[in-house]
Design a protein around this motif. Sequence first.
Motif, PDB file in Angstrom:
ATOM      1  N   ARG A 273       9.961   2.939  10.939  1.00  0.00           N
ATOM      2  CA  ARG A 273       9.253   3.721  11.956  1.00  0.00           C
ATOM      3  C   ARG A 273       8.706   2.800  13.034  1.00  0.00           C
ATOM      4  NH1 ARG A 273       7.270   8.982  10.156  1.00  0.00           N
ATOM      5  NH2 ARG A 273       9.066   9.807   9.056  1.00  0.00           N
ATOM      6  N   ALA A 274       8.721   3.286  14.261  1.00  0.00           N
ATOM      7  CA  ALA A 274       8.100   2.551  15.362  1.00  0.00           C
ATOM      8  C   ALA A 274       6.593   2.491  15.110  1.00  0.00           C
ATOM      9  CB  ALA A 274       8.393   3.243  16.681  1.00  0.00           C
ATOM     10  N   ASN A 275       5.986   1.362  15.401  1.00  0.00           N
ATOM     11  CA  ASN A 275       4.562   1.186  15.125  1.00  0.00           C
ATOM     12  C   ASN A 275       3.682   2.167  15.892  1.00  0.00           C
ATOM     13  OD1 ASN A 275       4.772  -0.800  13.193  1.00  0.00           O
ATOM     14  ND2 ASN A 275       4.685  -2.456  14.671  1.00  0.00           N
ATOM     15  N   ARG A 276       4.109   2.592  17.089  1.00  0.00           N
ATOM     16  CA  ARG A 276       3.306   3.557  17.847  1.00  0.00           C
ATOM     17  C   ARG A 276       3.237   4.889  17.107  1.00  0.00           C
ATOM     18  NH1 ARG A 276       8.091   3.252  20.538  1.00  0.00           N
ATOM     19  NH2 ARG A 276       9.249   5.183  20.759  1.00  0.00           N
TER      20      ARG A 276
ATOM     21  N   ARG B 129       7.063  -4.674  16.171  1.00  0.00           N
ATOM     22  CA  ARG B 129       7.528  -3.439  16.802  1.00  0.00           C
ATOM     23  C   ARG B 129       7.741  -2.295  15.833  1.00  0.00           C
ATOM     24  NH1 ARG B 129      12.495  -3.971  19.444  1.00  0.00           N
ATOM     25  NH2 ARG B 129      12.112  -1.831  20.041  1.00  0.00           N
ATOM     26  N   LYS B 130       7.947  -2.590  14.558  1.00  0.00           N
ATOM     27  CA  LYS B 130       8.218  -1.521  13.602  1.00  0.00           C
ATOM     28  C   LYS B 130       7.689  -1.872  12.227  1.00  0.00           C
ATOM     29  CE  LYS B 130      12.789  -3.434  13.593  1.00  0.00           C
ATOM     30  NZ  LYS B 130      13.977  -3.365  14.348  1.00  0.00           N
ATOM     31  N   SER B 131       7.535  -0.822  11.432  1.00  0.00           N
ATOM     32  CA  SER B 131       7.112  -0.993  10.042  1.00  0.00           C
ATOM     33  C   SER B 131       8.170  -0.375   9.146  1.00  0.00           C
ATOM     34  CB  SER B 131       5.762  -0.314   9.801  1.00  0.00           C
ATOM     35  OG  SER B 131       4.750  -0.954  10.542  1.00  0.00           O
ATOM     36  N   ARG B 132       8.328  -0.948   7.960  1.00  0.00           N
ATOM     37  CA  ARG B 132       9.323  -0.464   6.997  1.00  0.00           C
ATOM     38  C   ARG B 132       8.612   0.068   5.762  1.00  0.00           C
ATOM     39  NH1 ARG B 132      14.066  -2.573   8.964  1.00  0.00           N
ATOM     40  NH2 ARG B 132      13.805  -4.379  10.327  1.00  0.00           N
ATOM     41  N   PHE B 133       9.120   1.170   5.265  1.00  0.00           N
ATOM     42  CA  PHE B 133       8.544   1.825   4.096  1.00  0.00           C
ATOM     43  C   PHE B 133       9.639   2.053   3.063  1.00  0.00           C
ATOM     44  CE2 PHE B 133       6.270   3.055   7.891  1.00  0.00           C
ATOM     45  CZ  PHE B 133       4.956   2.776   7.557  1.00  0.00           C
ATOM     46  N   THR B 134       9.295   1.876   1.799  1.00  0.00           N
ATOM     47  CA  THR B 134      10.222   2.153   0.715  1.00  0.00           C
ATOM     48  C   THR B 134       9.813   3.474   0.073  1.00  0.00           C
ATOM     49  OG1 THR B 134      10.483  -0.208   0.319  1.00  0.00           O
ATOM     50  CG2 THR B 134      11.216   1.277  -1.430  1.00  0.00           C
ATOM     51  N   LEU B 135      10.754   4.412   0.007  1.00  0.00           N
ATOM     52  CA  LEU B 135      10.494   5.715  -0.592  1.00  0.00           C
ATOM     53  C   LEU B 135      10.683   5.619  -2.101  1.00  0.00           C
ATOM     54  CD1 LEU B 135      12.426   7.985   1.946  1.00  0.00           C
ATOM     55  CD2 LEU B 135      10.028   7.284   2.005  1.00  0.00           C
ATOM     56  N   ASP B 136      10.239   6.648  -2.832  1.00  0.00           N
ATOM     57  CA  ASP B 136      10.399   6.675  -4.278  1.00  0.00           C
ATOM     58  C   ASP B 136      11.868   6.634  -4.676  1.00  0.00           C
ATOM     59  OD1 ASP B 136       7.677   6.750  -4.631  1.00  0.00           O
ATOM     60  OD2 ASP B 136       7.581   8.943  -4.708  1.00  0.00           O
TER      61      ASP B 136
ATOM     62  N   ASP C 128       0.839  -1.201   0.000  1.00  0.00           N
ATOM     63  CA  ASP C 128       0.000   0.000   0.000  1.00  0.00           C
ATOM     64  C   ASP C 128       0.874   1.252   0.000  1.00  0.00           C
ATOM     65  OD1 ASP C 128      -2.293  -1.488   0.058  1.00  0.00           O
ATOM     66  OD2 ASP C 128      -2.695  -1.179   2.188  1.00  0.00           O
ATOM     67  N   ARG C 129       0.380   2.277  -0.650  1.00  0.00           N
ATOM     68  CA  ARG C 129       1.059   3.583  -0.679  1.00  0.00           C
ATOM     69  C   ARG C 129       0.444   4.414   0.442  1.00  0.00           C
ATOM     70  NH1 ARG C 129       5.347   5.521  -2.889  1.00  0.00           N
ATOM     71  NH2 ARG C 129       5.229   7.618  -3.711  1.00  0.00           N
TER      72      ARG C 129
ATOM     73  N   GLY D 157       5.506   6.828   1.166  1.00  0.00           N
ATOM     74  CA  GLY D 157       6.191   5.653   0.658  1.00  0.00           C
ATOM     75  C   GLY D 157       5.270   4.456   0.572  1.00  0.00           C
ATOM     76  N   THR D 158       5.856   3.336   0.202  1.00  0.00           N
ATOM     77  CA  THR D 158       5.122   2.086   0.062  1.00  0.00           C
ATOM     78  C   THR D 158       5.447   1.196   1.253  1.00  0.00           C
ATOM     79  OG1 THR D 158       5.316   2.267  -2.337  1.00  0.00           O
ATOM     80  CG2 THR D 158       4.736   0.110  -1.462  1.00  0.00           C
ATOM     81  N   VAL D 159       4.426   0.571   1.825  1.00  0.00           N
ATOM     82  CA  VAL D 159       4.634  -0.317   2.961  1.00  0.00           C
ATOM     83  C   VAL D 159       5.426  -1.534   2.479  1.00  0.00           C
ATOM     84  CG1 VAL D 159       3.527  -1.723   4.732  1.00  0.00           C
ATOM     85  CG2 VAL D 159       2.464   0.429   4.026  1.00  0.00           C
ATOM     86  N   ALA D 160       6.617  -1.720   3.048  1.00  0.00           N
ATOM     87  CA  ALA D 160       7.474  -2.837   2.653  1.00  0.00           C
ATOM     88  C   ALA D 160       7.344  -4.015   3.618  1.00  0.00           C
ATOM     89  CB  ALA D 160       8.930  -2.383   2.580  1.00  0.00           C
ATOM     90  N   ALA D 161       7.153  -3.731   4.907  1.00  0.00           N
ATOM     91  CA  ALA D 161       7.028  -4.808   5.903  1.00  0.00           C
ATOM     92  C   ALA D 161       6.321  -4.265   7.130  1.00  0.00           C
ATOM     93  CB  ALA D 161       8.398  -5.350   6.287  1.00  0.00           C
TER      94      ALA D 161
END
Length: 194
Positions: free
Chosen positions: A175-178, A161-168, A144-145, A153-157
């Motif tokens: 980023r911390a999930n909170r 505890r955290k989420s990863r985003f891929t930028l253009d 998802d964007r 960015g696009t949700v990569a994972a």
Amino acid sequence: MTSPATATPMVVDFLAGVAEETADDLAAGVEEATPRLVSAIVFAVLAYVVIRLILAVVGTALRRYYGDREQLVAQLGVTVVGIFLWFGAALAVLKIVGLGDIAASLGTAVGFIALGVSYALSEMIEDTVAGVYLLRDPDFEVGDRVVVDSMEGTVAAIELRKSRFTLDSGDTVVRANRDVESKWTKLAESSSVE
């Protein structure tokens, strides 16, 4: 006065009496403790089997409920249930052996320690709870964007505890999930085509 020749047999008799009394007390203690020890061993074996069975059932139920995407949540649930069951079994073994006061003190102490640890790890716990919410949210999926604060960015994972985003640009932002859970916006499909 006692002569050295008569003192030696008295000392030997005294030491022999102490050794005999100690051996008798030890034998009586072992005889008294044996039924409790056997009961504790039988309980521990049964508790092991029952706890393993319960954890298997809970694990299967949670994996079915959460599916493949949320296996981390299922593993976390099994771990928490396991900790409570094993700790309860350990306290019960102490009680069976005759150390009920120690079991009660240990239970109280562990409660206070858990309170302190939960306070010290409050941000990690907050991240984990937010991670569970993000993993359960059907609007927040890998691929998802999204916009989080000023980052797009696009949700990569999505992890606990955290989420990863891929930028253009190809960079990865973690980023911390909170910080993500309360501040994200899903972009419409048309905005990802430029």
